[in-house]
Structure formats: structure tokens, C-alpha cells
Design a protein around this motif. Structure first.
Motif, PDB file in Angstrom:
ATOM      1  N   LEU A   1      18.494 -16.414 -82.724  1.00 25.82           N
ATOM      2  CA  LEU A   1      18.209 -15.580 -83.899  1.00 25.82           C
ATOM      3  C   LEU A   1      18.373 -16.384 -85.185  1.00 25.82           C
TER       4      LEU A   1
ATOM      5  N   VAL B   1      14.985 -15.744 -87.031  1.00 25.39           N
ATOM      6  CA  VAL B   1      14.953 -14.765 -88.127  1.00 25.39           C
ATOM      7  C   VAL B   1      14.492 -15.379 -89.451  1.00 25.39           C
TER       8      VAL B   1
ATOM      9  N   ILE C   1      10.710 -14.341 -90.596  1.00 29.38           N
ATOM     10  CA  ILE C   1      10.504 -13.537 -91.802  1.00 29.38           C
ATOM     11  C   ILE C   1       9.800 -14.364 -92.870  1.00 29.38           C
TER      12      ILE C   1
ATOM     13  N   VAL D   1       9.308 -11.846 -83.889  1.00 25.57           N
ATOM     14  CA  VAL D   1       9.896 -11.491 -85.187  1.00 25.57           C
ATOM     15  C   VAL D   1       8.803 -11.511 -86.260  1.00 25.57           C
TER      16      VAL D   1
ATOM     17  N   ALA E   1       7.475  -8.225 -88.348  1.00 29.33           N
ATOM     18  CA  ALA E   1       7.824  -8.262 -89.767  1.00 29.33           C
ATOM     19  C   ALA E   1       6.575  -8.292 -90.637  1.00 29.33           C
TER      20      ALA E   1
ATOM     21  N   ALA F   1      11.333  -5.365 -90.674  1.00 23.48           N
ATOM     22  CA  ALA F   1      11.784  -6.705 -90.335  1.00 23.48           C
ATOM     23  C   ALA F   1      12.954  -6.635 -89.356  1.00 23.48           C
ATOM     24  N   PHE F   2      13.812  -5.618 -89.557  1.00 24.71           N
ATOM     25  CA  PHE F   2      14.962  -5.436 -88.676  1.00 24.71           C
ATOM     26  C   PHE F   2      14.503  -5.125 -87.248  1.00 24.71           C
TER      27      PHE F   2
ATOM     28  N   VAL G   1      13.512  -8.231 -85.618  1.00 20.06           N
ATOM     29  CA  VAL G   1      14.669  -9.015 -85.194  1.00 20.06           C
ATOM     30  C   VAL G   1      15.216  -8.484 -83.874  1.00 20.06           C
TER      31      VAL G   1
ATOM     32  N   GLY H   1      12.856  -9.408 -81.100  1.00 22.26           N
ATOM     33  CA  GLY H   1      12.983 -10.843 -80.835  1.00 22.26           C
ATOM     34  C   GLY H   1      14.241 -11.133 -80.030  1.00 22.26           C
ATOM     35  N   MET H   2      15.292 -10.378 -80.332  1.00 21.42           N
ATOM     36  CA  MET H   2      16.554 -10.531 -79.618  1.00 21.42           C
ATOM     37  C   MET H   2      16.367 -10.157 -78.147  1.00 21.42           C
TER      38      MET H   2
END
Lengths: 292, 279
Positions: free
Chosen positions: A81, A85, A89, A161, A165, A203-204, A207, A210-211
Motif C-alpha cells: 500500500l 497508494v 492516486i 487503486v 480513484a 479513492a479510499f 485503496v 487494492g489491499m
């Protein structure tokens, strides 16, 4: 008129059938996973399984502690991350705010291609190129470390991500940008202080998704992380993740034995993690799409 | 265009084979699997009326299948355990072990490592974390990186039995690799590494060490001759197990494996044949 009504109904039934099949599939997988795992806990305590630091499934007596693997997965995911991240982003803002329209599709396409590279290729690249390089630069005894796995997984999670995003950035209404610029803010200030905060829940979500991608990845970590269940793990030591454990050991664990059940239990823990991440990610993404 | 006739032909052939031919099923050790597979292919060319089916699963699975009568030959990288014998006798099965090949495990290091030889006790000290720097063995001042196969591997089991006297390898920070090829690759890229691979996986990028039972020696490099003569200490026999002295097609298959031709296949795959082959 009548005929079209019939066709509509047929299509409806077919699509409904497809949807319920995938739901049924998910349900059966869940059921099977837990049915195979649960008998383990008649012989091994739940706490000892989750918080035990020693994993020696083929010793006599065996020991099934998955803490080093949970920590290994967490460490590698966290490191991924840190890479995915900021870059993801950044890419999203660059595509949405900086690039002229014509180039947007080009860059979006190349990010998608990044997502399409098979994980075994990332693994091989890490093993043969990045790993030995890290080993030399940092003076480590071996390049197969959590750091290497995290770097590669970061690049692999980046497209997830970035694309989520980017959707969120595109969903920010132009009126906000125009208002900001009209008040005398520079494009940079507009991007950083207006667009990004407005797109933050999207965006969160990116994330979180992506995690999920990073924690579930198997082939790459299997090839580059050294697979050593050390406790406590660090970025410069080899680590073993939950996925790698299942992949390494499932082939020869006797069906129905304790080792086999323990591996299903590892799969169950992983399943719950990923399910949770995806649920929260989807919820947040859903809220963004509705513009709330 | 010609798909349909082809499908029909295949169906016909398979049907004929089933009608006219005999069946032969092998099951068991994944170490023996490559030998069984290659031998089955060559055997099937010679005797097209026999349908040979080869499955893995592990030695235990193969032996259980032999006892239950669901396979004709069990492939095993170990002899049967007393509990398995007892179950076999109970079911009226008389297991007959055929020694078909040997498997030697080479101890390898990075080519730049000046070390030439180790005793079994020294290897054990390395893999259990009692020796952590090569200078303790007279080598350079370099941290030892131990590399092992994963615990599901047959090579791991044999290494554990023959070198670690049953102990788990436990050196801190040991790397676990999912295949023989991955071990070789990791050793080739890590100056302080020590690993172990099947003899078929030796290559110029890694260096095999001479190994001795104890300091009195002799130190022996892994080679076909050394395994056949029994002087190389880290080797194990591979078996095919049949129910009683085999007859018919099972016997033909076993005899084929034991023939010079079958043994040449064994050698081609990187395993050690049961005797020296001329030529």
C-alpha cells in the motif's frame, strides 16, 4: 407486442438464473471451506491457531500457529500500500486533472495493461532482476525479503487503486473546479485542496480494493518472499504469507488430516479478510457512485 | 471441417482399447511420477492394447490404493510402514517391493564459496542454526543463508530423515522454495547460500559439495556411480509395489522398468538407475 413480452421474460429468467448461479457458487465455496476447516478446532484451540507463533505441520507432534503468516501477509500488504497508494492516486489525479483529453485514454490503457500482466511474470522479474539488485544495494544476505514482495505487490495493486480513484476524480463535478479557479486558486491548489477531498471516499474504496488484491496474491509472493515463517517478521527478512502457505503445502497434505484442515482454516481466515475488505470497499464505492 | 471424423476416430480407438485391451493403473509418489509417466508412454507405444493410467498423490495414497485394490502398482519413495503392512495382510494383500531406481540429493552452494566438502553433522548444524557464518567452517566471513524445499516435498522428507535425523530444519530466516528448480535458482543468486536439490537439477551455476558420514570420510561427490555403489550418503531407493509376484501386464511393465531400456529412461530423467548401464 405479445411476442416481445415473452422474449423479455425469457431473457429475464436467463439473467436471473446466471445471477443466482454465481451466488450459489459463492455460497457453496464458503460452505465447503468452513466444513473442511471446522473439525480442526476439535483438536487445536482456536486461540492457539490464531496466535501461535510456530508452524510445523509435519512434525510429531505438529504445531499449527498461523501468527507468523498473518503477520507476514499484513506486513507485505502494508508495504504494498505504501507503494500503490501514493502512485495510484497520483496517476488518477494526473489522468483526470493534468493530461489533455486525448492522452487520457492512452495512459488509462497502459495502466490497464499493467493490471493484465500475469503474476508469475512479476514473480520471475522480482526473482531474477529486482531481488539480486536489492540484495546488492542493501547488503542483505538474500534478496528474497518482505520488502521485495511488497514492492512487486505494490506495482500489481497500483492499477486497481488508480482506476477506482480515477473514477472518483472524474465524478467530481466541474462546477467545483470552476468555482475554485474563479476564486483565484491555482490549478495545483484546486487539485490538491478541492478535487482530492471531494474524491476522497472513492479513492479510499480504491485503496481497500487494492489491499484485497495484494493480500490475496499468491504466485508472486510464493516466488519472491522466501516463504520462511519467521516471528517477528521485518521488511528485511524473508516472510511467509497465508496464500503461499496454502499453495506450498496443499498438494501433499493427506486429505482429511489435521494438516489439510489447518490449511483450509488458513484459507478461511484469508477469505474473511478479503470478504471484509471487498464489502467495505464496495460500500464506499457505491456511495461515491450515488454521489452522496 | 475434419473435426467430426477425428472425434469419431478417437472415440472408436478408445472404445476398441477398452474392449480388447488390458488396463494398468499406477498411483503414488510424486518423486516416482516422472519415471512412471515416461515409462508408461514408451510402454504404451510398444503395447498399444494396454491402457496405462498414471496418477500422483504421494506414497501413502498409492500404498492405500494398492491395499484397497484400486491400483495395480503403487509408486513409493519409501518402504511400507508396519501399520500399512498390517492393513495389507488383513485385506489379503501381499506387498512385493520392486527397487526400480535411486534418488540422490546433492548439497549445493554458490560457486564462489571456496568450501569443497561437509560432513552430515556440519550440514545438520547449518540447517538447525548452530552454524550461522561460513567462517566457522573455514570459509569466508559471510552469513549463511539456508535454503530448503517446502515441507510438502518428498525431497524435504528424505533430507530431514537422512541428514537431520528426523529434526525439522529450523535455522532462523531459512528460505523455503516451492521446487527443486527454485532452490537451484536461489542458490545461484545468493553468495552465502546452501541448498539441497535432486541430482537431476545440478547445473554449472551451482556447486555440489562432497559429503561424508563423519570426519573420517571418505568425502564423496554426488554421482550416479557413487549412489549405485552406496558410498554417497544422501540417497534413497525408489520402489514400485505390487500385490504378490505380478503376472500378465503388471509383470510386463515391471520387467520393462527393470530392463536396460527402462533404466535408461530413469537415467535420462536425472534419477540413478539400479545398476551401471553399458554405453
Amino acid at each position: 407486442m405479445k411476442k416481445r413480452g415473452l422474449a423479455d421474460r425469457v431473457v429475464k429468467v436467463i439473467t436471473w438464473g446466471c445471477a443466482s448461479c454465481s451466488l450459489l457458487g459463492l455460497g457453496l465455496i464458503t460452505l465447503f471451506l468452513f466444513r473442511e476447516a471446522v473439525p480442526l478446532f476439535s483438536r487445536v484451540s482456536f486461540g492457539g491457531f490464531l496466535f501461535g507463533a510456530v508452524w510445523r505441520p509435519t512434525s510429531d507432534p505438529p504445531s499449527f500457529g498461523i501468527l507468523p503468516m498473518v503477520a507476514g501477509s499484513a506486513l507485505v500488504t502494508f508495504g504494498a500500500l505504501l507503494v500503490a497508494v501514493p502512485f495510484g492516486i497520483g496517476v488518477a489525479l494526473f489522468i483526470g486533472e493534468v493530461l489533455p483529453q486525448g492522452f487520457r485514454d492512452l495512459l488509462k490503457l497502459s495502466v490497464e495493461i499493467l493490471a493484465g500482466i500475469p503474476s508469475v511474470v512479476y514473480g520471475f522479474f522480482g526473482l531474477v532482476v529486482v531481488g539480486p539488485w536489492l540484495q546488492g544495494v542493501l547488503g542483505l544476505p538474500t534478496g528474497q525479503t518482505a520488502l521485495l514482495a511488497a514492492l512487486l505487490l505494490g506495482v500489481m495493486a497500483l492499477p486497481t487503486v488508480a482506476s477506482v480513484a480515477e473514477d472518483a476524480v472524474a465524478a467530481v463535478p466541474d462546477s467545483l473546479r470552476e468555482a475554485s479557479l474563479a476564486l483565484g486558486a491555482t490549478p495545483w491548489q484546486t487539485m490538491w485542496r478541492v478535487v482530492l477531498p471531494a474524491a476522497k471516499s472513492g479513492a479510499f474504496a480504491g485503496v481497500l480494493l487494492g489491499m484485497g488484491r495484494a493480500i490475496g496474491e499468491t504466485m508472486t509472493v510464493l516466488m519472491v518472499s522466501g516463504n520462511s515463517p519467521v516471528w517477528p517478521p521485518s521488511f528485511l527478512s524473508p516472510v511467509r504469507t497465508m496464500t503461499a502457505t496454502v499453495a506450498l503445502e496443499m498438494a501433499e497434505a493427506p486429505v482429511g488430516g489435521l494438516h489439510y484442515r489447518a490449511l483450509f482454516a488458513v484459507g478461511g481466515v484469508l477469505f474473511l479478510f478479503v470478504l471484509l475488505l471487498n464489502l467495505v470497499g464496495e460500500l464506499v464505492a457505491h456511495r461515491v457512485r450515488r454521489g452522496a | 471441417m475434419f473435426r467430426k471424423p477425428m472425434v469419431a476416430a478417437v472415440v472408436l480407438l478408445v472404445g476398441l482399447a477398452c474392449l480388447a485391451g488390458e488396463e494398468l493403473t499406477l498411483k503414488g509418489s510424486t518423486t516416482v511420477l516422472p519415471i512412471a509417466q515416461l515409462a508408461a508412454e514408451v510402454f504404451a507405444e510398444r503395447f498399444p492394447e494396454v491402457a496405462v493410467s498414471v496418477q500422483g498423490g504421494g506414497s501413502g495414497v498409492g500404498i492405500a490404493a494398492l491395499i484397497d485394490g484400486t491400483c495395480d502398482i503403487a509408486d513409493a519413495s519409501r518402504a511400507m510402514k508396519p501399520s500399512e503392512w498390517a492393513r495389507a495382510v488383513e485385506k489379503g494383500v501381499y506387498p512385493y517391493h520392486w527397487f526400480i531406481a535411486s534418488d540422490g540429493i546433492a548439497i549445493v552452494v554458490h560457486p564462489q564459496n571456496p568450501l569443497q566438502r561437509l560432513t552430515l553433522a556440519e550440514i545438520k548444524d547449518l540447517y538447525t542454526g548452530r552454524i550461522t557464518n561460513w567462517k566457522e567452517l573455514g570459509g569466508p566471513d559471510l552469513k549463511v543463508v539456508t535454503i530448503s524445499r517446502d515441507s510438502a516435498s518428498g525431497t524435504y522428507e528424505v533430507f530431514k530423515e537422512l541428514v537431520l535425523s528426523g529434526e525439522e530444519p529450523s535455522a532462523p530466516g531459512m528460505l523455503f522454495q516451492p521446487s527443486n528448480a527454485a532452490v537451484a535458482e536461489a542458490v545461484a543468486r545468493t553468495p552465502g547460500a546452501i541448498g539441497y536439490v535432486g541430482m537431476g537439477y545440478l547445473n554449472p551455476a551451482i556447486k555440489a559439495l562432497a559429503v561424508a558420514e563423519d570426519e573420517a570420510g571418505p568425502y564423496v561427490l554426488p554421482s550416479e556411480e557413487a549412489v549405485i555403489s552406496g558410498t554417497y550418503p544422501i540417497a534413497r531407493p525408489l520402489f514400485m509395489i505390487t500385490n504378490g509376484f505380478p503376472e500378465g501386464v503388471v509383470r510386463r511393465f515391471i520387467m520393462f522398468i527393470l530392463s536396460d531400456e527402462g533404466q535408461r529412461l530413469v537415467s535420462e530423467l536425472g534419477y540413478v538407475p539400479i545398476r551401471s548401464l553399458a554405453g
